[in-house]
Scaffold this active site. Structure first.
Site, PDB file in Angstrom:
ATOM      1  N   LYS A  13      28.980   5.580 -36.037  1.00 48.83           N
ATOM      2  CA  LYS A  13      29.640   5.654 -37.349  1.00 48.83           C
ATOM      3  C   LYS A  13      29.166   4.513 -38.248  1.00 48.83           C
ATOM      4  CE  LYS A  13      33.912   5.318 -35.758  1.00 48.83           C
ATOM      5  NZ  LYS A  13      33.669   5.163 -34.309  1.00 48.83           N
ATOM      6  N   ARG A  88      42.972   5.894 -37.371  1.00 46.42           N
ATOM      7  CA  ARG A  88      42.742   5.942 -35.928  1.00 46.42           C
ATOM      8  C   ARG A  88      43.827   6.760 -35.229  1.00 46.42           C
ATOM      9  NH1 ARG A  88      38.590   2.115 -35.067  1.00 46.42           N
ATOM     10  NH2 ARG A  88      38.416   1.536 -32.894  1.00 46.42           N
ATOM     11  N   ARG A 127      25.351  -2.151 -25.887  1.00 48.12           N
ATOM     12  CA  ARG A 127      25.326  -2.460 -27.324  1.00 48.12           C
ATOM     13  C   ARG A 127      25.431  -3.957 -27.577  1.00 48.12           C
ATOM     14  NH1 ARG A 127      29.624   0.221 -31.506  1.00 48.12           N
ATOM     15  NH2 ARG A 127      31.153  -1.093 -30.442  1.00 48.12           N
ATOM     16  N   ARG A 154      30.007  -7.777 -27.752  1.00 43.57           N
ATOM     17  CA  ARG A 154      31.434  -7.859 -28.075  1.00 43.57           C
ATOM     18  C   ARG A 154      32.246  -7.839 -26.781  1.00 43.57           C
ATOM     19  NH1 ARG A 154      32.428  -3.187 -32.503  1.00 43.57           N
ATOM     20  NH2 ARG A 154      34.344  -3.046 -31.287  1.00 43.57           N
ATOM     21  N   ARG A 165      39.279   1.789 -24.267  1.00 45.02           N
ATOM     22  CA  ARG A 165      39.016   2.202 -25.654  1.00 45.02           C
ATOM     23  C   ARG A 165      38.784   3.698 -25.732  1.00 45.02           C
ATOM     24  NH1 ARG A 165      34.159  -1.085 -27.482  1.00 45.02           N
ATOM     25  NH2 ARG A 165      34.651  -0.411 -29.592  1.00 45.02           N
TER      26      ARG A 165
HETATM   27  P1  AMP Z   1      35.958  -0.822 -33.825  1.00 44.05           P
HETATM   28  O1  AMP Z   1      35.005  -1.870 -34.259  1.00 44.05           O
HETATM   29  O2  AMP Z   1      36.220   0.219 -34.890  1.00 44.05           O
HETATM   30  O3  AMP Z   1      35.605  -0.195 -32.500  1.00 44.05           O
HETATM   31  O4  AMP Z   1      37.380  -1.555 -33.614  1.00 44.05           O
HETATM   32  C1  AMP Z   1      37.532  -2.588 -32.655  1.00 44.05           C
HETATM   33  C2  AMP Z   1      39.006  -2.740 -32.312  1.00 44.05           C
HETATM   34  O5  AMP Z   1      39.761  -3.087 -33.486  1.00 44.05           O
HETATM   35  C3  AMP Z   1      39.689  -1.477 -31.785  1.00 44.05           C
HETATM   36  O6  AMP Z   1      39.496  -1.291 -30.396  1.00 44.05           O
HETATM   37  C4  AMP Z   1      41.149  -1.760 -32.128  1.00 44.05           C
HETATM   38  O7  AMP Z   1      41.719  -2.711 -31.236  1.00 44.05           O
HETATM   39  C5  AMP Z   1      41.032  -2.439 -33.491  1.00 44.05           C
HETATM   40  N1  AMP Z   1      41.056  -1.455 -34.596  1.00 44.05           N
HETATM   41  C6  AMP Z   1      40.034  -1.113 -35.433  1.00 44.05           C
HETATM   42  N2  AMP Z   1      40.438  -0.194 -36.339  1.00 44.05           N
HETATM   43  C7  AMP Z   1      41.746   0.053 -36.067  1.00 44.05           C
HETATM   44  C8  AMP Z   1      42.728   0.909 -36.636  1.00 44.05           C
HETATM   45  N3  AMP Z   1      42.445   1.727 -37.673  1.00 44.05           N
HETATM   46  N4  AMP Z   1      43.985   0.899 -36.104  1.00 44.05           N
HETATM   47  C9  AMP Z   1      44.286   0.084 -35.076  1.00 44.05           C
HETATM   48  N5  AMP Z   1      43.427  -0.732 -34.470  1.00 44.05           N
HETATM   49  C10 AMP Z   1      42.146  -0.760 -34.963  1.00 44.05           C
END
Ligand code: AMP
Length: 208
Positions: A13, A88, A127, A154, A165
């Site tokens: 994405k 989400r 990654r 990360r 996740r």
């Molecule tokens: P991402 O980089 O999008 O994979 O997000 C990393 C982490 O941030 C996720 O595993 C969640 O813990 C938190 N996170 C990101 N976006 C959201 C969201 N819209 N709602 C809740 N937690 C989020």
């Protein structure tokens, strides 16, 4: 162009969003990036969010919604936005609809970057992410090709957190595919191909 990106973590994405931003100059609003910045800056919100992020769980809705609202009010988002990693879950999607209605703004599409789960697991475990700009690349790339920053793994891309996740994605985020299908704005692209091929389909799907 006002779009929402859907897809599992690691589906690509962010990469597709970066392509769209470079070509169309819209704002890339990644809640993951916003939260990681807050963690790095050590703000109250960052300290609270980190507990959930390191466990592979979703951060409470209200924290994320406030961050998104603040970001969407900035001047660059008035030309259009790509929401990446938000919504989400269904509650976030309903809040977004209500906020956009109040602003008189319409979502043009929810773009699903579709990648099989076995491919996702392999991608996430290898990654690496740029500490500076968030660019992602496979393991072995130590210097960011985009800005020269340091690439790192990360914490939540480590094997013990990846499964949490993905479970969270299946339970809470996948239902949004039906949500946006019912709203008549779902566009699906096959994300298990080279970036340029996926991007060509993204543009076609969005009518660009
Ligand atoms: P991402 O980089 O999008 O994979 O997000 C990393 C982490 O941030 C996720 O595993 C969640 O813990 C938190 N996170 C990101 N976006 C959201 C969201 N819209 N709602 C809740 N937690 C989020």
């Amino acid at each position: 162009m006002n779009i929402v990106l859907l897809g599992a973590p690691g589906a690509g994405k962010g990469t597709q969003a970066q392509e769209l931003v470079a070509e169309y100059g819209v704002a890339h609003i990644s809640t993951g990036d916003l939260l990681r910045s807050a963690v790095k800056a050590g703000t109250k919100l960052g300290v609270e969010a980190q507990k959930y992020m390191s466990a592979g769980q979703l951060v409470p809705d209200q924290l994320v919604i406030d961050l998104v609202k603040e970001r969407m009010a900035q001047p660059d988002a008035q030309k259009g936005f790509i929401l990446d990693g938000f919504p989400r879950n269904t509650a976030q999607a309903e809040t977004l609809d209500a906020e956009l209605d109040a602003m008189g703004v319409k979502l043009d599409a929810a773009l699903l970057v579709d990648v099989p789960f076995d491919v996702i697991v392999k991608r996430l475990s290898s990654r690496r992410t740029c500490r500076n700009c968030g660019y992602t690349a496979p393991a072995g790339v130590d210097v960011c090709p985009n800005c020269g920053g340091e690439m790192y793994q990360r914490d939540d891309d480590k094997p013990e957190t990846i499964q949490h996740r993905l479970d969270t994605y299946q339970q809470q985020t996948e239902p949004l595919i039906s949500y946006y299908k019912d709203h008549g704005i779902l566009v699906t692209v096959d994300g298990n191909r080279p970036v340029a091929d996926v991007y060509a389909d993204v543009k076609k799907g969005l009518g660009l």
